[in-house]
Design an enzyme around this catalytic site. Sequence first.
Site, PDB file in Angstrom:
ATOM      1  N   CYS A 171       0.827  -1.211   0.000  1.00 22.68           N
ATOM      2  CA  CYS A 171       0.000   0.000   0.000  1.00 22.68           C
ATOM      3  C   CYS A 171       0.863   1.263   0.000  1.00 22.68           C
ATOM      4  O   CYS A 171       1.991   1.258   0.463  1.00 22.68           O
ATOM      5  CB  CYS A 171      -0.877   0.008   1.243  1.00 22.68           C
ATOM      6  SG  CYS A 171      -1.794  -1.505   1.480  1.00 22.68           S
ATOM      7  N   ARG A 175       4.615   0.000  -6.166  1.00 24.55           N
ATOM      8  CA  ARG A 175       4.616  -0.808  -4.945  1.00 24.55           C
ATOM      9  C   ARG A 175       3.645  -1.971  -5.028  1.00 24.55           C
ATOM     10  O   ARG A 175       3.699  -2.885  -4.207  1.00 24.55           O
ATOM     11  CB  ARG A 175       4.245   0.080  -3.747  1.00 24.55           C
ATOM     12  CG  ARG A 175       5.273   1.154  -3.473  1.00 24.55           C
ATOM     13  CD  ARG A 175       4.734   2.209  -2.550  1.00 24.55           C
ATOM     14  NE  ARG A 175       4.524   1.752  -1.198  1.00 24.55           N
ATOM     15  CZ  ARG A 175       5.301   2.075  -0.163  1.00 24.55           C
ATOM     16  NH1 ARG A 175       6.345   2.837  -0.349  1.00 24.55           N
ATOM     17  NH2 ARG A 175       5.043   1.642   1.036  1.00 24.55           N
ATOM     18  N   TRP A 192      -3.142  -2.731  -1.331  1.00 24.31           N
ATOM     19  CA  TRP A 192      -2.809  -4.106  -1.711  1.00 24.31           C
ATOM     20  C   TRP A 192      -3.536  -4.984  -0.701  1.00 24.31           C
ATOM     21  O   TRP A 192      -3.239  -4.946   0.492  1.00 24.31           O
ATOM     22  CB  TRP A 192      -1.294  -4.305  -1.635  1.00 24.31           C
ATOM     23  CG  TRP A 192      -0.814  -5.622  -2.141  1.00 24.31           C
ATOM     24  CD1 TRP A 192      -0.577  -5.974  -3.439  1.00 24.31           C
ATOM     25  CD2 TRP A 192      -0.456  -6.773  -1.358  1.00 24.31           C
ATOM     26  NE1 TRP A 192      -0.105  -7.261  -3.515  1.00 24.31           N
ATOM     27  CE2 TRP A 192      -0.023  -7.773  -2.250  1.00 24.31           C
ATOM     28  CE3 TRP A 192      -0.473  -7.054   0.012  1.00 24.31           C
ATOM     29  CZ2 TRP A 192       0.391  -9.033  -1.831  1.00 24.31           C
ATOM     30  CZ3 TRP A 192      -0.061  -8.311   0.435  1.00 24.31           C
ATOM     31  CH2 TRP A 192       0.367  -9.286  -0.484  1.00 24.31           C
ATOM     32  N   ASN A 224      -1.274   1.770   6.037  1.00 26.93           N
ATOM     33  CA  ASN A 224      -0.416   0.690   5.519  1.00 26.93           C
ATOM     34  C   ASN A 224      -0.097  -0.222   6.695  1.00 26.93           C
ATOM     35  O   ASN A 224       0.225   0.278   7.774  1.00 26.93           O
ATOM     36  CB  ASN A 224       0.913   1.231   4.990  1.00 26.93           C
ATOM     37  CG  ASN A 224       0.749   2.012   3.703  1.00 26.93           C
ATOM     38  OD1 ASN A 224      -0.344   2.097   3.165  1.00 26.93           O
ATOM     39  ND2 ASN A 224       1.839   2.593   3.232  1.00 26.93           N
ATOM     40  N   GLY A 225      -0.127  -1.528   6.479  1.00 25.60           N
ATOM     41  CA  GLY A 225       0.218  -2.456   7.552  1.00 25.60           C
ATOM     42  C   GLY A 225      -0.979  -3.306   7.935  1.00 25.60           C
ATOM     43  O   GLY A 225      -1.959  -3.402   7.184  1.00 25.60           O
ATOM     44  N   GLU A 280      17.224 -17.631  -9.301  1.00 28.04           N
ATOM     45  CA  GLU A 280      16.849 -16.286  -9.731  1.00 28.04           C
ATOM     46  C   GLU A 280      16.098 -16.357 -11.078  1.00 28.04           C
ATOM     47  O   GLU A 280      15.088 -15.671 -11.270  1.00 28.04           O
ATOM     48  CB  GLU A 280      18.104 -15.403  -9.827  1.00 28.04           C
ATOM     49  CG  GLU A 280      17.877 -13.982 -10.305  1.00 28.04           C
ATOM     50  CD  GLU A 280      16.957 -13.137  -9.413  1.00 28.04           C
ATOM     51  OE1 GLU A 280      16.502 -13.622  -8.368  1.00 28.04           O
ATOM     52  OE2 GLU A 280      16.680 -11.987  -9.793  1.00 28.04           O
ATOM     53  N   LYS A 335      12.269 -15.045 -11.308  1.00 26.68           N
ATOM     54  CA  LYS A 335      11.905 -13.964 -12.246  1.00 26.68           C
ATOM     55  C   LYS A 335      10.786 -14.446 -13.166  1.00 26.68           C
ATOM     56  O   LYS A 335       9.818 -13.735 -13.408  1.00 26.68           O
ATOM     57  CB  LYS A 335      13.102 -13.546 -13.121  1.00 26.68           C
ATOM     58  CG  LYS A 335      14.182 -12.742 -12.492  1.00 26.68           C
ATOM     59  CD  LYS A 335      13.842 -11.302 -12.232  1.00 26.68           C
ATOM     60  CE  LYS A 335      13.351 -11.161 -10.822  1.00 26.68           C
ATOM     61  NZ  LYS A 335      14.347 -10.863  -9.824  1.00 26.68           N
ATOM     62  N   GLU A 389       7.345 -14.868 -11.375  1.00 25.52           N
ATOM     63  CA  GLU A 389       6.642 -13.686 -10.892  1.00 25.52           C
ATOM     64  C   GLU A 389       6.065 -12.829 -12.010  1.00 25.52           C
ATOM     65  O   GLU A 389       5.031 -12.211 -11.815  1.00 25.52           O
ATOM     66  CB  GLU A 389       7.476 -12.869  -9.903  1.00 25.52           C
ATOM     67  CG  GLU A 389       8.702 -12.184 -10.431  1.00 25.52           C
ATOM     68  CD  GLU A 389       9.391 -11.355  -9.326  1.00 25.52           C
ATOM     69  OE1 GLU A 389      10.599 -11.152  -9.446  1.00 25.52           O
ATOM     70  OE2 GLU A 389       8.742 -10.912  -8.377  1.00 25.52           O
ATOM     71  N   HIS A 420      17.968 -37.231  -8.118  1.00 23.64           N
ATOM     72  CA  HIS A 420      17.391 -37.704  -6.852  1.00 23.64           C
ATOM     73  C   HIS A 420      15.886 -37.468  -6.796  1.00 23.64           C
ATOM     74  O   HIS A 420      15.305 -37.453  -5.712  1.00 23.64           O
ATOM     75  CB  HIS A 420      18.103 -37.040  -5.669  1.00 23.64           C
ATOM     76  CG  HIS A 420      19.555 -37.396  -5.617  1.00 23.64           C
ATOM     77  ND1 HIS A 420      20.004 -38.640  -5.232  1.00 23.64           N
ATOM     78  CD2 HIS A 420      20.665 -36.693  -5.963  1.00 23.64           C
ATOM     79  CE1 HIS A 420      21.324 -38.683  -5.326  1.00 23.64           C
ATOM     80  NE2 HIS A 420      21.740 -37.514  -5.771  1.00 23.64           N
ATOM     81  N   LYS A 452       5.941  -4.393  -4.568  1.00 19.86           N
ATOM     82  CA  LYS A 452       7.385  -4.126  -4.669  1.00 19.86           C
ATOM     83  C   LYS A 452       8.055  -4.268  -3.314  1.00 19.86           C
ATOM     84  O   LYS A 452       9.126  -4.841  -3.202  1.00 19.86           O
ATOM     85  CB  LYS A 452       7.592  -2.713  -5.225  1.00 19.86           C
ATOM     86  CG  LYS A 452       9.040  -2.298  -5.354  1.00 19.86           C
ATOM     87  CD  LYS A 452       9.729  -3.083  -6.450  1.00 19.86           C
ATOM     88  CE  LYS A 452      11.218  -2.793  -6.537  1.00 19.86           C
ATOM     89  NZ  LYS A 452      11.938  -3.867  -7.240  1.00 19.86           N
TER      90      LYS A 452
HETATM   91  O1  M6R Z   1      13.053  -4.979  -0.815  1.00 22.06           O
HETATM   92  P1  M6R Z   1      13.613  -6.351  -0.585  1.00 22.06           P
HETATM   93  O2  M6R Z   1      14.898  -6.556  -1.308  1.00 22.06           O
HETATM   94  O3  M6R Z   1      13.742  -6.698   0.868  1.00 22.06           O
HETATM   95  O4  M6R Z   1      12.560  -7.328  -1.218  1.00 22.06           O
HETATM   96  C1  M6R Z   1      12.705  -8.710  -1.110  1.00 22.06           C
HETATM   97  C2  M6R Z   1      11.773  -9.439  -2.054  1.00 22.06           C
HETATM   98  O5  M6R Z   1      10.444  -9.114  -1.776  1.00 22.06           O
HETATM   99  C3  M6R Z   1      12.084  -9.118  -3.525  1.00 22.06           C
HETATM  100  O6  M6R Z   1      13.404  -9.383  -3.859  1.00 22.06           O
HETATM  101  C4  M6R Z   1      11.151  -9.940  -4.451  1.00 22.06           C
HETATM  102  O7  M6R Z   1      11.463 -11.286  -4.351  1.00 22.06           O
HETATM  103  C5  M6R Z   1      11.284  -9.444  -5.894  1.00 22.06           C
HETATM  104  N1  M6R Z   1       9.983  -9.188  -6.424  1.00 22.06           N
HETATM  105  C6  M6R Z   1      11.977 -10.405  -6.781  1.00 22.06           C
HETATM  106  O8  M6R Z   1      12.074  -9.947  -8.089  1.00 22.06           O
END
Ligand code: M6R
Length: 601
Positions: free
Chosen positions: A2, A27, A74, A98-99, A473, A477, A480, A496, A596
């Site tokens: 949020c 965000r 969010w 927020n929270g 990674e 990527k 997501e 395995h 984000k």
């Molecule tokens: O702001 P941060 O680096 O702490 O965020 C951690 C994860 O939420 C962030 O890396 C998330 O996995 C990304 N969307 C990956 O692309």
Amino acid sequence: MCGIIGILGDHQAAPIMVDALKRLEYRGYDSAGIATVEDGRLDRRRAVGKLVNLADLLVHEPLAGLAGIGHTRWATHGGPSVANAHPHRAGRVAVVHNGIIENFRELRDELGGDWESQTDTETVARLCERYLDEGMPHRDAAFATIDRLEGAYALCFLFDGEPDLLICARAGSPLAIGHGDGEMFVGSDAIALGPLTDRLTYLEEGDRAVVTRAGVEIWDIHGNRSNREIRRVPVDRQRIEKAGHRHYMAKEIHEQPQTLKDVLDLYLDGDRVVPPDGYDFAATDRIQMVACGTANIACSVAKYWFEGLARLPVEVDIASEYRYREGPIGADTTALFVSQSGETADTLAALRYATPRARAILSVVNVTESSIARESSVVFPIRAGVEVGVASTKAFTNQLAALLCLAILAARQRGEIDAAREAELVTGLRRLPALVSQALAIEARCEALAVKLAEATDILFLGRGPMFPLAHEGALKLKEISYIHAEAYASGELKHGPIALVDRTLPVVVFAPMDPLFDKTVSNMQEVMAREGQVLLVSDAAGLEAASDGVWETLMLPEVEPVFAPILYAVPAQLLAYHVAVAKGTDVDQPRNLAKSVTVE
Ligand code: M6R
């Protein structure tokens, strides 16, 4: 997650707030709303989905007023709907939040009656309205409300009949007060306030603030009046434009040669690594690294560097697991937290667990004004600039670059490398921006391959050594932003179990630079090909020359000393995911369900 904006201005607040909320879109959100006070009368508009829906609503039902609050939501408690969108209102009170208010059920039971929404936030407005009904002045009513809340919050209250008053509070979620000329602002981050002011006061944990056009009064967690510093936080407008790219993610991928140079300029001096702040890694016997998502993957790569170069043992944990595991931390253990945003709730909670126990709290962050940075004893910035795309790209490679510099520093301090080897490594580091630039030349091939990969329902990523976290990674990527199921496996672990998944429909991306593990990785790749798996081999010229027979496709990267390969191999991981997402037509910069900065646990 949020986003919050609050304005006490001398122009119509609604368009300025919608503009500020647009800057907060990165965000992640699923509904938005604003409230203003005009002629003393409080009113609000809310809409589900993208901000354009709120903007459309405002065309048909405008909201006048020079004071207002706005929010991008969010969903946590209750799905995305107009009723659940903020601002929440009860009588004379509107609030954005927020929270998560953890004791909201208890408060609902106490307040009784009918509820408009399923949210935790509505209880905040209702409670405050009750205190106003009891005759409390606005400040006291808001503060009495805040006293009753458990959980995490950044809050901003607006009141009917009070066009020169915002009341704010921060506990667990960041909030900044912006100082204008005869105007005041509130924002969940500096980006929200960027074009409005660069003079910011960050609220500290537990702070409450009364904002009027004349300024801000702040009370700390103990109820004492406190003078918080006003800092200049320039937000580079250039860096938050798309600069001709279709998506922020594309722009951020292409910025990497420059952002890598920026971070290396900060950590290198001549032939040596000289980080912006000092730490003695010779005086510690272990590092505990904690982070989430891509930042956690950066830690997993760094483990190879710290252990390999500096012979310093490293444990890597996922923050959401670590914070509740209550693992022992010896007094000689250094705790290191990696976070782009510096606000990730789980990472911050893990940091707070480690603070009284560890030898020191180190953080590697992009946002140096963040909570994680402010609560660390030593902060290592990564200088990636604002990262808008939800999928982390340039922050990842800059985290890697900063962590590699720290591993080299640790190796020197612990007597594991001499000056000549350090100089050799520094020379290699300085070449990286140019190599990443060359690596970006594979983009057209990635775009072509993406058409085929976009048809897959599952994709497997394989790697050995530091290429194993890189495989993670690549899979993260892809998941997501393209919504294709992907898994990463250590190449040697495949037999395995997961090899049972392999058939002619399964694309398998293999990261295999020509390094000491190359032959082993290729053997595992042959096992996949023997079962008709469709291998996309990512390697350098020597690797492709040696092993591309029978593979489905190849991607060629520049040759590089193995220690630097993780930074270079991030590029195909990013470009493949990006082009598959574009081919599938997903919302690349704001993928469904994601935020984000994840400020709830
Ligand atoms: O702001 P941060 O680096 O702490 O965020 C951690 C994860 O939420 C962030 O890396 C998330 O996995 C990304 N969307 C990956 O692309």
